[in-house]
Design an enzyme around this catalytic site. Structure first.
Site, PDB file in Angstrom:
ATOM      1  N   ASP A 195       9.284   2.737  -0.689  1.00  0.00           N
ATOM      2  CA  ASP A 195       8.273   3.383   0.146  1.00  0.00           C
ATOM      3  C   ASP A 195       8.586   3.025   1.598  1.00  0.00           C
ATOM      4  O   ASP A 195       8.222   1.953   2.080  1.00  0.00           O
ATOM      5  CB  ASP A 195       6.871   2.899  -0.256  1.00  0.00           C
ATOM      6  CG  ASP A 195       5.806   3.507   0.663  1.00  0.00           C
ATOM      7  OD1 ASP A 195       4.609   3.330   0.362  1.00  0.00           O
ATOM      8  OD2 ASP A 195       6.171   4.132   1.677  1.00  0.00           O
ATOM      9  N   LYS A 206       5.004   9.398   8.541  1.00  0.00           N
ATOM     10  CA  LYS A 206       4.779   8.912   9.906  1.00  0.00           C
ATOM     11  C   LYS A 206       5.818   9.434  10.911  1.00  0.00           C
ATOM     12  O   LYS A 206       5.725  10.550  11.390  1.00  0.00           O
ATOM     13  CB  LYS A 206       4.696   7.382   9.877  1.00  0.00           C
ATOM     14  CG  LYS A 206       3.499   6.881   9.038  1.00  0.00           C
ATOM     15  CD  LYS A 206       3.358   5.391   9.052  1.00  0.00           C
ATOM     16  CE  LYS A 206       2.334   4.926   8.039  1.00  0.00           C
ATOM     17  NZ  LYS A 206       0.960   4.888   8.547  1.00  0.00           N
ATOM     18  N   TYR A 262       0.851  -1.188   0.000  1.00  0.00           N
ATOM     19  CA  TYR A 262       0.000   0.000   0.000  1.00  0.00           C
ATOM     20  C   TYR A 262       0.887   1.239   0.000  1.00  0.00           C
ATOM     21  O   TYR A 262       1.843   1.318   0.780  1.00  0.00           O
ATOM     22  CB  TYR A 262      -0.887  -0.002   1.245  1.00  0.00           C
ATOM     23  CG  TYR A 262      -1.795   1.200   1.392  1.00  0.00           C
ATOM     24  CD1 TYR A 262      -1.585   2.132   2.409  1.00  0.00           C
ATOM     25  CD2 TYR A 262      -2.874   1.404   0.541  1.00  0.00           C
ATOM     26  CE1 TYR A 262      -2.426   3.235   2.556  1.00  0.00           C
ATOM     27  CE2 TYR A 262      -3.712   2.514   0.690  1.00  0.00           C
ATOM     28  CZ  TYR A 262      -3.484   3.419   1.702  1.00  0.00           C
ATOM     29  OH  TYR A 262      -4.311   4.517   1.849  1.00  0.00           O
TER      30      TYR A 262
HETATM   31  P1  KE4 Z   1      -0.802   8.378   4.451  1.00  0.00           P
HETATM   32  O1  KE4 Z   1      -1.330   9.038   3.214  1.00  0.00           O
HETATM   33  O2  KE4 Z   1      -1.869   7.568   5.157  1.00  0.00           O
HETATM   34  O3  KE4 Z   1      -0.079   9.340   5.404  1.00  0.00           O
HETATM   35  O4  KE4 Z   1       0.336   7.330   4.019  1.00  0.00           O
HETATM   36  C1  KE4 Z   1       0.043   6.360   3.059  1.00  0.00           C
HETATM   37  C2  KE4 Z   1       1.011   5.205   3.194  1.00  0.00           C
HETATM   38  C3  KE4 Z   1       2.037   5.082   2.283  1.00  0.00           C
HETATM   39  N1  KE4 Z   1       2.932   4.066   2.361  1.00  0.00           N
HETATM   40  C4  KE4 Z   1       2.854   3.140   3.353  1.00  0.00           C
HETATM   41  C5  KE4 Z   1       3.856   2.031   3.397  1.00  0.00           C
HETATM   42  C6  KE4 Z   1       1.819   3.225   4.313  1.00  0.00           C
HETATM   43  O5  KE4 Z   1       1.730   2.279   5.280  1.00  0.00           O
HETATM   44  C7  KE4 Z   1       0.878   4.272   4.252  1.00  0.00           C
HETATM   45  C8  KE4 Z   1      -0.266   4.408   5.244  1.00  0.00           C
HETATM   46  N2  KE4 Z   1      -0.394   3.360   6.205  1.00  0.00           N
HETATM   47  C9  KE4 Z   1      -1.728   3.114   6.695  1.00  0.00           C
HETATM   48  C10 KE4 Z   1      -1.695   1.933   7.656  1.00  0.00           C
HETATM   49  N3  KE4 Z   1      -1.154   0.756   7.120  1.00  0.00           N
HETATM   50  C11 KE4 Z   1      -2.305   4.321   7.356  1.00  0.00           C
HETATM   51  C12 KE4 Z   1      -3.536   4.069   8.194  1.00  0.00           C
HETATM   52  C13 KE4 Z   1      -4.785   4.564   7.535  1.00  0.00           C
HETATM   53  O6  KE4 Z   1      -4.915   4.440   6.292  1.00  0.00           O
HETATM   54  O7  KE4 Z   1      -5.635   5.096   8.285  1.00  0.00           O
END
Ligand code: KE4
Length: 431
Positions: free
Chosen positions: A238, A266, A143
């Protein structure tokens, strides 16, 4: 009499889709009502009904220092007193950029944005601009945020809801995204050979964590590095989760593989909205206003967020931090393993440092197919028993648990005791 969280959830559902601002928070995969959190302190969070939890979500990774760390809170308070945002350059942005560039060898120049989605979306746009190619390769179960072209057979929420693709993504976008199998080098080679000179970049989570934690097989990352170089495609790591989590220099330090671009998020915001993409100077000079690849953001480099990130990375640069995280993660893993064995539950635990997943399957879990073979019903029963016992886990089998520097040995031992109960046959009959 409904609990306060139930009443708050009821009201929120009239205002926000599903009552939440990010789908996974709605507990759709595990059922029940999500506790509405009022505050956090260290390893603990407290809900609207006064219940206390030991927190292993940590806002999905950012809170590696724990909640309301005084160094972060003081930094944000001081910044706020000077104004919350200027939309103009500040010295704070260069300070945090310098910390990141000094920590991650492959990053010579970077751009701050406000979410991991923006970081990955922008990195892909820059890779396309730099190579003048349109196609990208991602991996099933990984993701990279919710930008259209990346929301294809995604992990995390996309996987949790069994909606591997999203409505509203035009086929024109999705068709430019090729999907390989994680830990399967041949699937990467085949896609590159079938799309000669058309692939701008391969984007990968160097340690997958959005189908649950799936570490790379020993040869996987070096082989993908060789293949991208041979085919003139860029390699994008990523590291939104792994950056400053699995090592101060991220997974690329741990595995000794140098990508062309890296996405971070994060932890570098310490709980405030910060993400970044960066890498080779020649590539980053493609980014506006220097080059033709446009990318912008009103609150990019926000001073409060920069201050939280600086305080967090300074704390992580202290000696012994990653040894402490490793010891805490190892203690939790060993205890969960013993609890599973004693209750004769077939569980496969994957861990890297302070990030881990207990898969409800015999395993091994090495890719998307073996991850989704996990028993989601047994996971849900485990999840709710842990929640009732005051242990707050991610409400999905396909996410990770995060241990912070604020988790004490007592916290971890209490968690293991709760798991012993949660894994008992009384709670999970078959397994
Ligand atoms: P954000 O747009 O949510 O800040 O980041 C996206 C993203 C990109 N790359 C990786 C490897 C990620 O894990 C994420 C976002 N992680 C999720 C949880 N696995 C965020 C939680 C959510 O979507 O509420």
């Amino acid at each position: 009499m409904p609990s306060r969280s139930e009443s708050l959830f009821q009201e929120a559902q009239t205002l926000l889709p599903g009552g939440v601002n990010s789908p996974v928070r709605a507990f759709g995969a595990v059922g029940g009502v999500p506790p509405f959190i009022e505050r956090g302190q260290g390893s603990r969070i407290y809900d609207a009904d006064g219940r206390e939890y030991i927190d292993y979500v940590g806002s999905w990774g950012p809170l590696i220092l724990g909640h309301a760390d005084p160094r972060v809170v003081t930094a944000v308070q001081r910044a706020a007193e000077r104004g919350t945002s200027f939309g103009a350059p500040t010295e704070l942005e260069s300070r945090l950029a310098r910390l990141v560039i000094d920590a991650v060898a492959s990053i010579e120049m970077l751009r701050f944005v406000s979410s991991g989605t923006e970081a990955c979306m922008s990195a892909i746009r820059v890779a396309r601009a730099f190579t003048s190619r349109d196609k990208i390769i991602k991996f099933e179960g990984c993701y990279h945020g919710h930008a259209d072209g990346l929301l294809v057979r995604a992990g995390s929420g996309g996987l949790t809801f069994g909606v591997p693709d999203s409505a509203g993504v035009p086929s024109g976008y999705a068709n430019l995204t090729l999907v390989a199998r994680y830990n399967d080098v041949e699937s990467v080679r085949a896609l590159l050979e079938a799309n000669q000179d058309e692939v701008a970049a391969i984007i990968v989570e160097p340690v997958a964590a959005n189908m649950g934690v799936v570490p790379p097989a020993p040869e996987f990352l070096p082989a993908v590095r060789r293949l991208t170089s041979a085919h003139g495609a860029l390699l994008v790591f990523d590291e939104v989760i792994t950056g400053f989590r699995v090592a101060y220099g991220g997974a690329q330090e741990l595995y000794g593989v140098k990508p062309d671009l890296t996405c971070l998020g994060k932890i570098i915001g310490g709980g405030l909205p910060v993400a970044a993409y960066g890498g080779r100077r020649d590539i980053m000079e493609t980014v506006a206003p220097l080059g033709p690849a446009y990318q912008a953001g009103t609150l990019s480099g926000n001073p409060l967020a920069m201050s939280a990130g600086i305080a967090t990375l300074n704390a992580l640069a202290e000696p012994g931090v990653y040894d402490r995280l490793e010891q805490a993660g190892a203690r939790l893993e060993a205890g969960l393993r013993r609890a599973a064995e004693d209750s004769e539950q077939s569980i496969y635990i994957a861990r890297l440092g302070s990030v881990l997943t207990a898969f409800f399957t015999p395993g091994p879990v090495t890719d998307f197919a073996s991850a989704v073979a996990s028993d989601k019903h047994r996971f849900a029963a485990y999840f709710h028993s842990m929640l009732e016992q005051g242990i707050y886990l991610a409400p999905s089998q396909f996410e990770a648990a995060f241990v912070s520097l604020a988790h004490s040995s007592e916290d971890i031992d209490r968690t293991i005791e709760a798991a012993r109960q949660a894994l008992s046959r009384r709670n999970i009959p078959g397994g």
